[in-house]
Enzyme design. Structure first.
Site, PDB file in Angstrom:
ATOM      1  N   HIS A 164     -59.817 -42.904 -21.233  1.00 54.24           N
ATOM      2  CA  HIS A 164     -60.800 -42.723 -20.896  1.00 54.24           C
ATOM      3  C   HIS A 164     -60.203 -40.991 -21.564  1.00 54.24           C
ATOM      4  CE1 HIS A 164     -63.096 -45.822 -17.946  1.00 54.24           C
ATOM      5  NE2 HIS A 164     -61.112 -46.194 -18.237  1.00 54.24           N
ATOM      6  N   SER A 165     -61.894 -40.107 -21.204  1.00 54.54           N
ATOM      7  CA  SER A 165     -61.140 -38.688 -21.664  1.00 54.54           C
ATOM      8  C   SER A 165     -61.615 -38.081 -20.162  1.00 54.54           C
ATOM      9  CB  SER A 165     -61.720 -38.262 -22.969  1.00 54.54           C
ATOM     10  OG  SER A 165     -61.908 -36.863 -22.717  1.00 54.54           O
ATOM     11  N   TYR A 166     -60.371 -37.302 -19.295  1.00 52.04           N
ATOM     12  CA  TYR A 166     -60.762 -35.893 -18.559  1.00 52.04           C
ATOM     13  C   TYR A 166     -59.342 -35.498 -18.009  1.00 52.04           C
ATOM     14  CZ  TYR A 166     -62.248 -33.972 -14.187  1.00 52.04           C
ATOM     15  OH  TYR A 166     -61.940 -33.256 -13.235  1.00 52.04           O
TER      16      TYR A 166
ATOM     17  N   TYR B 146     -59.340 -40.628  -6.513  1.00 58.75           N
ATOM     18  CA  TYR B 146     -59.906 -41.235  -5.922  1.00 58.75           C
ATOM     19  C   TYR B 146     -60.305 -42.088  -6.243  1.00 58.75           C
ATOM     20  CZ  TYR B 146     -62.768 -40.818 -10.382  1.00 58.75           C
ATOM     21  OH  TYR B 146     -63.681 -41.050 -11.625  1.00 58.75           O
TER      22      TYR B 146
ATOM     23  N   GLU C 193     -56.046 -40.921 -19.281  1.00 61.20           N
ATOM     24  CA  GLU C 193     -56.705 -40.568 -18.833  1.00 61.20           C
ATOM     25  C   GLU C 193     -56.501 -39.226 -20.311  1.00 61.20           C
ATOM     26  OE1 GLU C 193     -59.726 -39.765 -17.669  1.00 61.20           O
ATOM     27  OE2 GLU C 193     -59.422 -41.134 -16.507  1.00 61.20           O
TER      28      GLU C 193
END
Length: 182
Positions: free
Chosen positions: A66-68, A119, A142
């Site tokens: 993912h990308s964050y 989360y 990430e």
């Protein structure tokens, strides 16, 4: 003129511990958190789930990207419960983080337990591959984020990010080979 938007968060559409709370509280057609109308409702989710089940008990490592934020996460996401081999997951994540932090020109990486560090999330692929397909290990990488919402990595830096990501993937590939095959 009425505009219709429909979006389903495919990373939250898997069967394993897909809480009905997702459907009752997050079924918002325009939200990326939308888990869909029912478990495995999306063709992409169903195809990936079927592939995982085809290799049930044989999967050594599943990686979801993912990308964050520059972060590695390990299961579980659905609750503050640690996977039985969490120490091995930490060892693998630390290897990736240490490898990349020696070479990255972006923000340093860190790692931790998914639910504790980010989360609670149900119906995610990294929990599903452990809970349903019984893979040995599962991590979420990430990648560094960017842009106004944190998901848009700068286009001019993508090639450098790809190069360093593959250095990290090679390191964890060697780890998996040494711990599960040799």
């Amino acid at each position: 003129m009425e505009t219709s938007i429909w979006s389903i968060g495919k990373i939250r559409n898997f069967i394993f511990i897909l809480s009905m709370d997702n459907f009752e509280n997050k079924f918002q057609p325009c939200s990326f958190l939308n888990p869909g109308p029912y478990q495995n409702s999306e063709p992409e989710t169903q195809a990936l789930s079927d592939l995982m089940m085809q290799y049930k008990y044989k999967l050594k490592l599943y990686v979801s990207m993912h990308s964050y934020a520059s972060f590695l996460l390990y299961p579980y996401s659905f609750d503050f419960v640690y996977i039985s081999n969490w120490k091995q997951h930490q060892e693998l994540c630390k290897l990736y983080v240490d490898t990349l932090n020696r070479i990255t020109r972006f923000e340093p990486y860190t790692f931790g337990h998914s639910a504790s560090e980010f989360y609670l999330a149900t119906g995610v692929s990294d929990d599903h591959v452990i809970g349903e397909a019984e893979a040995k290990m599962s991590i979420v990488i990430e990648l560094p984020g960017g842009g106004s919402r944190g998901f848009d990595f700068p286009e001019e830096d993508i090639f450098d990010l790809i190069k360093e990501t593959f250095v990290g993937l090679r390191a964890i590939g060697i780890y998996v080979a040494e711990h599960f095959y040799i």
